[in-house]
Design an enzyme around this catalytic site. Structure first.
Site, PDB file in Angstrom:
ATOM      1  N   CYS A   1      45.772  42.098  34.218  1.00 41.25           N
ATOM      2  CA  CYS A   1      46.937  42.546  33.456  1.00 41.25           C
ATOM      3  C   CYS A   1      48.123  41.649  33.794  1.00 41.25           C
ATOM      4  O   CYS A   1      48.387  41.374  34.961  1.00 41.25           O
ATOM      5  CB  CYS A   1      47.315  43.972  33.834  1.00 41.25           C
TER       6      CYS A   1
ATOM      7  N   CYS B   1      41.986  46.497  37.238  1.00 39.98           N
ATOM      8  CA  CYS B   1      42.102  47.905  36.850  1.00 39.98           C
ATOM      9  C   CYS B   1      41.217  48.275  35.666  1.00 39.98           C
ATOM     10  O   CYS B   1      41.157  49.431  35.275  1.00 39.98           O
ATOM     11  CB  CYS B   1      43.556  48.272  36.551  1.00 39.98           C
TER      12      CYS B   1
ATOM     13  N   CYS C   1      49.256  47.631  35.903  1.00 43.45           N
ATOM     14  CA  CYS C   1      47.985  47.444  36.588  1.00 43.45           C
ATOM     15  C   CYS C   1      47.951  48.252  37.890  1.00 43.45           C
ATOM     16  O   CYS C   1      46.976  48.943  38.183  1.00 43.45           O
ATOM     17  CB  CYS C   1      47.771  45.958  36.875  1.00 43.45           C
TER      18      CYS C   1
ATOM     19  N   CYS D   1      40.577  43.918  32.323  1.00 50.76           N
ATOM     20  CA  CYS D   1      41.281  43.502  33.534  1.00 50.76           C
ATOM     21  C   CYS D   1      40.340  43.587  34.735  1.00 50.76           C
ATOM     22  O   CYS D   1      39.688  44.616  34.953  1.00 50.76           O
ATOM     23  CB  CYS D   1      42.504  44.398  33.756  1.00 50.76           C
TER      24      CYS D   1
END
Lengths: 207, 308
Positions: free
Chosen positions: B274, B252, B280, B249
């Site tokens: 995400c 994150c 997230c 991601c």
């Protein structure tokens, strides 16, 4: 002379109240029933206070107030048939009450009754197994004592359930009922204050 | 007597609690009890017209309306996101008609209505997941006639579904179905998990939470009780597999969540984020950073770089 009113139907003054708040109370009772049917054998407290007419107990009355209406036919076992119970259900639920157990969407009986009628309850058919009856069995006491061990969907490992006064023939019927899956009858045990359920998927070992 | 919401001045005073009338809710509730008693079986119900078009979650909304009580906390997601039109409007609908608390946090919700995703965070026993379902019948694209598919379910005749998956393999070399991937419920009914990515299928198996499915246009309700066996259909030599990503991601840095691809420009630059916005956000709050997070310095090796 004015004609006297006929006294065939219920006097509203004799009637017990239904739910205090229709929307909230029927939702709370339904959630207890949904939890009970989703987790067979788990015991849930009746979440609302209701008054029960002669012939029915509180949890059975609350279940019918929440679930029954003009689209559901009710069958009452002979020990539950009272004028008070009939009037209560007709007034608050508006449900037809039949004396033919085969017609029942909800059948109500006491655990001490002759339960031989259960084999006449509708089990649905292979294409529409949902067109089956639900048995509401009024009992004195439900506990999680290990007199029955339950397995099946909704149960992580096993659930223990004990229902006071459950006859031997009941277990034979449930075993047979389980083999009928997806057809079959679901059972709601209703004590004065608690609810537990057996789904048609539940496998029962009697200890 | 129908009753209105707790504080009529704030809500929708002309409507019953949670919009639907009590008789409709009872009808849906009876269908729900049958649905949990027969896991994976599609119970017909008298679906009502809702104040939103078919395809916008009318089935899910009716199920939620029948289940929700004044003490519930509702979360609504659309493709994992709390902030998309469908999710926001349904959340506001129940905030108005049922005056319930709403949340975007998975852990705080008692009812989660979802369109096409299952939250990444593991759900608990005291939560209910309500799916919006467009086509509840997994066999529908193989056999258009309802009387036929109903008979096939009655006879447990699912060979055709395996043929369909086999044709995938013969054409593509692998099972190419990536969403609405059919599952077998408790060794009996083949069920459509709704158009969730197959990535989410394993989460349905033995889930602690109750899962309810509502299809408004098709007027069907089905359910998975907690701790129910849900198996994705497959073959011994072509076992079921979920999607995997080489990227993480961008926000994150998660590698374990379902990632959406976001096109950044017309130069082929893209990033992955995400799909579950709450997951997230929670990771970012905990200090996790992906390469495209705005905290990352612009000149850093990763930021803005096209995914390999």
């Amino acid at each position: 002379m004015t004609p006297q009113p006929q006294s065939t139907s219920a006097q509203t003054s004799d009637l017990l109240p239904g739910f205090d708040h229709t929307a909230f109370d029927s939702n709370a009772v339904f959630r207890a029933l949904l939890d009970a049917m989703s987790r067979p054998g788990r015991i849930y407290d009746l979440p609302v206070a209701v008054s029960a007419p002669d012939g029915l107990n509180k949890a059975a009355t609350a279940t019918l107030l929440a679930m029954a209406d003009m689209d559901t036919t009710i069958w009452l076992s002979p020990s539950c048939v009272t004028k008070a119970a009939g009037d209560h259900l007709k007034f608050h639920c508006g449900c037809p009450i039949s004396t033919d157990v085969k017609q029942a969407d909800f059948a109500i009986a006491r655990i001490s009754d002759d339960l031989s009628f259960v084999t006449d309850l509708a089990i649905g058919n292979a294409e529409y197994p949902d067109q089956s009856a639900t048995l509401i069995l009024m009992v004195d006491e439900i506990s999680d004592q290990p007199s029955m061990t339950l397995k099946g969907p909704g149960i992580k490992d096993t659930h223990s359930l004990a229902v006071k006064g459950l006859p031997e023939s009941f277990h034979a019927w449930r075993a047979e009922n389980h083999h009928l899956f997806p057809c079959g009858v679901d059972v709601i045990f209703a004590s004065e204050t608690q609810i537990a359920a057996l789904s048609r998927t539940t496998r029962i070992e009697v200890n | 007597m129908e009753q209105t919401v707790k504080n009529p001045a704030d809500g929708a005073p002309d409507y019953n609690f949670a919009y639907l009338d009590e008789q409709t809710k009872r009808m849906i509730r009876r269908a729900l009890l049958k649905a949990v008693a027969i896991p994976g079986y599609q119970v017909p119900f008298a679906g009502r017209e809702m104040p939103m078009p078919y395809g916008w979650g009318t089935g899910g909304v009716q199920v939620t309306a029948a289940v929700i009580g004044p003490n519930d906390t509702l979360k609504v997601i659309d493709q994992g996101a709390d902030d998309t039109t469908n999710a926001v409007s349904i959340r506001q609908f129940f905030a108005k008609t049922a005056q319930v608390a709403t949340t975007e946090k998975t852990a705080e919700a008692s009812i989660i209505q979802t369109r096409h995703r299952i939250p990444e965070k593991e759900l608990r026993e005291d939560q209910v997941l309500v799916y919006q379902v467009p086509i509840p019948e997994p066999l529908r694209f193989l056999v258009p006639r309802e009387t036929e598919t109903r008979k096939m379910h009655a006879l447990e005749e699912y060979g055709l579904m395996h043929v369909k998956l086999y044709e995938d393999i013969s054409r593509h070399g692998h099972i190419a179905t990536t969403y609405a991937y059919p599952v077998m419920v408790d060794d009996r009914y083949v069920m459509d998990p709704s158009p969730t990515p197959k990535f989410d299928n394993p989460k349905m198996n033995n889930m602690a939470a109750l899962q309810l499915f509502g299809a408004g246009r098709e007027k069907r309700i089905y359910a998975l009780p907690p701790y129910t066996k849900v198996k994705s259909l497959d073959f011994e030599d072509h076992p079921f597999e979920v999607q995997t990503w080489e990227d993480k991601c961008g926000m994150c840095g998660a590698r374990d969540s379902y990632l959406d691809e976001v096109i950044l420009d017309d130069q082929g630059n893209r990033m992955f984020v995400c799909s579950d916005t709450d997951y997230c956000a929670e990771r970012q709050e905990a200090g996790h950073r992906g390469p495209q997070h705005h905290d990352q310095p612009l000149g850093s090796a990763d930021r803005g770089k096209a995914a390999e």
